[in-house]
Write a protein that holds these residues in place. Structure first.
Motif, PDB file in Angstrom:
ATOM      1  N   ASP A 166       0.827  -1.200   0.000  1.00 36.49           N
ATOM      2  CA  ASP A 166       0.000   0.000   0.000  1.00 36.49           C
ATOM      3  C   ASP A 166       0.868   1.259   0.000  1.00 36.49           C
ATOM      4  OD1 ASP A 166      -2.695   1.374   0.451  1.00 36.49           O
ATOM      5  OD2 ASP A 166      -1.543   2.084   2.180  1.00 36.49           O
ATOM      6  N   PHE A 167       2.001   1.224   0.723  1.00 34.78           N
ATOM      7  CA  PHE A 167       2.897   2.376   0.780  1.00 34.78           C
ATOM      8  C   PHE A 167       3.431   2.742  -0.601  1.00 34.78           C
ATOM      9  CE2 PHE A 167       7.348   3.824   0.965  1.00 34.78           C
ATOM     10  CZ  PHE A 167       7.159   5.063   1.567  1.00 34.78           C
ATOM     11  N   LEU A 168       3.632   1.732  -1.468  1.00 32.92           N
ATOM     12  CA  LEU A 168       4.156   2.009  -2.808  1.00 32.92           C
ATOM     13  C   LEU A 168       3.208   2.886  -3.616  1.00 32.92           C
ATOM     14  CD1 LEU A 168       5.595  -1.473  -3.835  1.00 32.92           C
ATOM     15  CD2 LEU A 168       6.847   0.527  -3.000  1.00 32.92           C
ATOM     16  N   GLY A 169       1.919   2.859  -3.272  1.00 35.89           N
ATOM     17  CA  GLY A 169       0.965   3.691  -3.983  1.00 35.89           C
ATOM     18  C   GLY A 169       0.737   5.044  -3.348  1.00 35.89           C
ATOM     19  N   GLU A 170       1.315   5.260  -2.158  1.00 33.80           N
ATOM     20  CA  GLU A 170       1.236   6.562  -1.504  1.00 33.80           C
ATOM     21  C   GLU A 170       2.225   7.532  -2.166  1.00 33.80           C
ATOM     22  OE1 GLU A 170      -0.890   7.466   0.918  1.00 33.80           O
ATOM     23  OE2 GLU A 170      -1.829   5.493   0.681  1.00 33.80           O
ATOM     24  N   PRO A 171       2.032   8.838  -2.007  1.00 28.12           N
ATOM     25  CA  PRO A 171       2.922   9.799  -2.676  1.00 28.12           C
ATOM     26  C   PRO A 171       4.411   9.533  -2.454  1.00 28.12           C
ATOM     27  CG  PRO A 171       1.043  10.941  -1.772  1.00 28.12           C
ATOM     28  CD  PRO A 171       0.920   9.513  -1.305  1.00 28.12           C
ATOM     29  N   ALA A 172       4.821   9.321  -1.204  1.00 27.87           N
ATOM     30  CA  ALA A 172       6.245   9.103  -0.924  1.00 27.87           C
ATOM     31  C   ALA A 172       6.738   7.820  -1.574  1.00 27.87           C
ATOM     32  CB  ALA A 172       6.478   9.057   0.591  1.00 27.87           C
ATOM     33  N   GLY A 173       5.964   6.751  -1.446  1.00 27.70           N
ATOM     34  CA  GLY A 173       6.359   5.479  -2.032  1.00 27.70           C
ATOM     35  C   GLY A 173       6.380   5.530  -3.545  1.00 27.70           C
ATOM     36  N   ALA A 174       5.406   6.234  -4.128  1.00 24.73           N
ATOM     37  CA  ALA A 174       5.344   6.346  -5.580  1.00 24.73           C
ATOM     38  C   ALA A 174       6.551   7.118  -6.127  1.00 24.73           C
ATOM     39  CB  ALA A 174       4.051   7.036  -5.995  1.00 24.73           C
ATOM     40  N   VAL A 175       6.905   8.209  -5.473  1.00 26.43           N
ATOM     41  CA  VAL A 175       8.062   9.000  -5.915  1.00 26.43           C
ATOM     42  C   VAL A 175       9.331   8.163  -5.835  1.00 26.43           C
ATOM     43  CG1 VAL A 175       9.540  10.957  -5.329  1.00 26.43           C
ATOM     44  CG2 VAL A 175       7.056  11.230  -5.335  1.00 26.43           C
ATOM     45  N   LEU A 176       9.483   7.418  -4.755  1.00 28.58           N
ATOM     46  CA  LEU A 176      10.664   6.572  -4.595  1.00 28.58           C
ATOM     47  C   LEU A 176      10.712   5.495  -5.674  1.00 28.58           C
ATOM     48  CD1 LEU A 176      13.137   5.792  -2.900  1.00 28.58           C
ATOM     49  CD2 LEU A 176      11.620   4.384  -1.482  1.00 28.58           C
ATOM     50  N   SER A 177       9.566   4.876  -5.941  1.00 26.91           N
ATOM     51  CA  SER A 177       9.508   3.817  -6.957  1.00 26.91           C
ATOM     52  C   SER A 177       9.829   4.363  -8.339  1.00 26.91           C
ATOM     53  CB  SER A 177       8.126   3.170  -6.959  1.00 26.91           C
ATOM     54  OG  SER A 177       7.811   2.612  -5.709  1.00 26.91           O
ATOM     55  N   ILE A 178       9.221   5.490  -8.681  1.00 27.00           N
ATOM     56  CA  ILE A 178       9.452   6.091  -9.993  1.00 27.00           C
ATOM     57  C   ILE A 178      10.907   6.509 -10.143  1.00 27.00           C
ATOM     58  CG2 ILE A 178       8.938   8.112 -11.420  1.00 27.00           C
ATOM     59  CD1 ILE A 178       6.060   7.946 -10.411  1.00 27.00           C
ATOM     60  N   ALA A 179      11.469   7.110  -9.106  1.00 30.47           N
ATOM     61  CA  ALA A 179      12.863   7.557  -9.169  1.00 30.47           C
ATOM     62  C   ALA A 179      13.802   6.380  -9.393  1.00 30.47           C
ATOM     63  CB  ALA A 179      13.235   8.282  -7.876  1.00 30.47           C
ATOM     64  N   THR A 180      13.512   5.261  -8.760  1.00 36.05           N
ATOM     65  CA  THR A 180      14.360   4.075  -8.909  1.00 36.05           C
ATOM     66  C   THR A 180      14.318   3.548 -10.341  1.00 36.05           C
ATOM     67  OG1 THR A 180      13.989   3.444  -6.599  1.00 36.05           O
ATOM     68  CG2 THR A 180      14.761   1.721  -8.097  1.00 36.05           C
ATOM     69  N   VAL A 181      13.104   3.432 -10.895  1.00 40.95           N
ATOM     70  CA  VAL A 181      12.966   2.898 -12.250  1.00 40.95           C
ATOM     71  C   VAL A 181      13.519   3.876 -13.286  1.00 40.95           C
ATOM     72  CG1 VAL A 181      11.348   2.042 -13.972  1.00 40.95           C
ATOM     73  CG2 VAL A 181      10.971   1.523 -11.559  1.00 40.95           C
ATOM     74  N   VAL A 182      13.272   5.166 -13.100  1.00 42.21           N
ATOM     75  CA  VAL A 182      13.791   6.165 -14.037  1.00 42.21           C
ATOM     76  C   VAL A 182      15.322   6.144 -14.041  1.00 42.21           C
ATOM     77  CG1 VAL A 182      14.073   8.646 -14.421  1.00 42.21           C
ATOM     78  CG2 VAL A 182      11.806   7.692 -14.004  1.00 42.21           C
ATOM     79  N   THR A 183      15.923   6.039 -12.870  1.00 41.54           N
ATOM     80  CA  THR A 183      17.386   5.975 -12.785  1.00 41.54           C
ATOM     81  C   THR A 183      17.918   4.767 -13.544  1.00 41.54           C
ATOM     82  OG1 THR A 183      17.388   7.064 -10.623  1.00 41.54           O
ATOM     83  CG2 THR A 183      19.356   5.796 -11.219  1.00 41.54           C
ATOM     84  N   ALA A 184      17.264   3.626 -13.382  1.00 47.22           N
ATOM     85  CA  ALA A 184      17.684   2.420 -14.094  1.00 47.22           C
ATOM     86  C   ALA A 184      17.562   2.609 -15.603  1.00 47.22           C
ATOM     87  CB  ALA A 184      16.845   1.228 -13.636  1.00 47.22           C
ATOM     88  N   CYS A 185      16.477   3.231 -16.050  1.00 43.80           N
ATOM     89  CA  CYS A 185      16.284   3.479 -17.481  1.00 43.80           C
ATOM     90  C   CYS A 185      17.365   4.391 -18.053  1.00 43.80           C
ATOM     91  CB  CYS A 185      14.910   4.099 -17.725  1.00 43.80           C
ATOM     92  SG  CYS A 185      13.521   3.004 -17.412  1.00 43.80           S
ATOM     93  N   LEU A 186      17.714   5.429 -17.308  1.00 46.12           N
ATOM     94  CA  LEU A 186      18.736   6.365 -17.781  1.00 46.12           C
ATOM     95  C   LEU A 186      20.113   5.705 -17.809  1.00 46.12           C
ATOM     96  CD1 LEU A 186      17.602   9.644 -15.987  1.00 46.12           C
ATOM     97  CD2 LEU A 186      17.231   8.961 -18.379  1.00 46.12           C
ATOM     98  N   LEU A 187      20.397   4.853 -16.824  1.00 44.58           N
ATOM     99  CA  LEU A 187      21.666   4.131 -16.811  1.00 44.58           C
ATOM    100  C   LEU A 187      21.772   3.183 -17.997  1.00 44.58           C
ATOM    101  CD1 LEU A 187      22.102   3.332 -13.007  1.00 44.58           C
ATOM    102  CD2 LEU A 187      23.402   4.980 -14.378  1.00 44.58           C
ATOM    103  N   LEU A 188      20.634   2.620 -18.399  1.00 43.32           N
ATOM    104  CA  LEU A 188      20.593   1.719 -19.545  1.00 43.32           C
ATOM    105  C   LEU A 188      20.450   2.472 -20.866  1.00 43.32           C
ATOM    106  CD1 LEU A 188      18.226  -1.027 -18.060  1.00 43.32           C
ATOM    107  CD2 LEU A 188      20.674  -1.255 -18.526  1.00 43.32           C
ATOM    108  N   ARG A 189      20.373   3.816 -20.791  1.00 44.98           N
ATOM    109  CA  ARG A 189      20.250   4.674 -21.957  1.00 44.98           C
ATOM    110  C   ARG A 189      18.947   4.409 -22.712  1.00 44.98           C
ATOM    111  NH1 ARG A 189      26.507   4.843 -24.327  1.00 44.98           N
ATOM    112  NH2 ARG A 189      27.438   5.655 -22.403  1.00 44.98           N
ATOM    113  N   TRP A 190      17.877   4.354 -21.948  1.00 45.38           N
ATOM    114  CA  TRP A 190      16.551   4.204 -22.525  1.00 45.38           C
ATOM    115  C   TRP A 190      15.709   5.409 -22.104  1.00 45.38           C
ATOM    116  CZ3 TRP A 190      13.928  -0.556 -24.460  1.00 45.38           C
ATOM    117  CH2 TRP A 190      14.845  -1.465 -24.965  1.00 45.38           C
ATOM    118  N   PRO A 191      15.986   6.574 -22.677  1.00 44.56           N
ATOM    119  CA  PRO A 191      15.277   7.783 -22.243  1.00 44.56           C
ATOM    120  C   PRO A 191      13.773   7.738 -22.499  1.00 44.56           C
ATOM    121  CG  PRO A 191      16.527   8.200 -24.248  1.00 44.56           C
ATOM    122  CD  PRO A 191      16.966   6.858 -23.740  1.00 44.56           C
TER     123      PRO A 191
END
Length: 210
Positions: free
Chosen positions: A60-85
């Motif tokens: 449930d926390f993953l869908g809360e604002p703080a959890g969502a921001v953390l989840s998105i930031a993690t996946v976005v960072t991985a995408c940028l590291l893999l050069r998938w903008p």
């Protein structure tokens, strides 16, 4: 978007999800109580004890604002590291639009739970489903899977994530089971459409095709 044909194969799935979402929205518009199917399912899902109750709260926390921001930031960072903008953009836009769509639909459908809390469709379920869908698309592209295998991987990952968050929402009594199905369908409609729009936009920019 992913380097495979999986997104194209998601078109029919998105169409079916849109139809299911429409049927559910019409069926439960204005309701203030669980449906018959909810009454059957809720007692089974709600009868949990630790540590499963803690797992539900964590999801449930993953869908809360703080959890969502953390989840998105993690996946976005991985995408940028893999050069998938493009996929990084899809993570932000796809998940954001999925949640926004649930908020709009909640006000239109008017189904409530726990008093006056709008419940259909579940925004938490839509968010985690959308995020899982994008991650699965990324994995499909990285593994070079074909259309059939890629679509199966994307669909399986999406359903597991949606079911997990849906379970958590019922356990925490935040939503009816049918609300969570609506959330899953919302993500299945919004994310493929968003991916298509991002690809069309990016491919239309000189020097950005491919």
């Amino acid at each position: 978007m992913t380097g495979s044909s999986a997104p194209a194969a998601l078109g029919p799935i998105a169409g079916l999800a849109a139809l299911a979402l429409l049927v559910l929205a019409i069926r439960y518009a204005g309701h203030t109580h669980p449906a018959t199917v909810d009454v059957w399912i809720q007692p089974v899902l709600e009868d949990v004890r630790p540590p499963w109750g803690y797992a539900a709260e964590a999801l449930d926390f993953l869908g809360e604002p703080a959890g969502a921001v953390l989840s998105i930031a993690t996946v976005v960072t991985a995408c940028l590291l893999l050069r998938w903008p493009r996929t990084a953009v899809l993570v932000v836009v796809g998940s954001g639009l999925s949640v926004a769509a649930t908020k709009l639909l909640k006000s239109l459908v008017g189904r409530t739970i726990n008093g006056d809390n709008l419940s259909f469709p579940s925004g938490h379920t839509a968010f985690l489903t959308a995020l899982a869908l994008v991650v699965a698309l990324l994995a499909t592209g990285r593994l070079g899977l074909g259309r059939t295998a890629g679509t199966l991987l994307v669909l399986a990952t999406t359903l597991v994530a949606g079911a997990a968050m849906g379970w958590a929402q019922v356990v925490t009594r935040a939503h009816y089971p049918t609300d969570t199905v609506g959330g899953l369908c919302t993500a299945l409609v919004v994310v493929p459409a968003t991916a298509w729009l991002i690809d069309r936009t990016a491919d239309g920019v000189p020097g950005r095709a491919g």
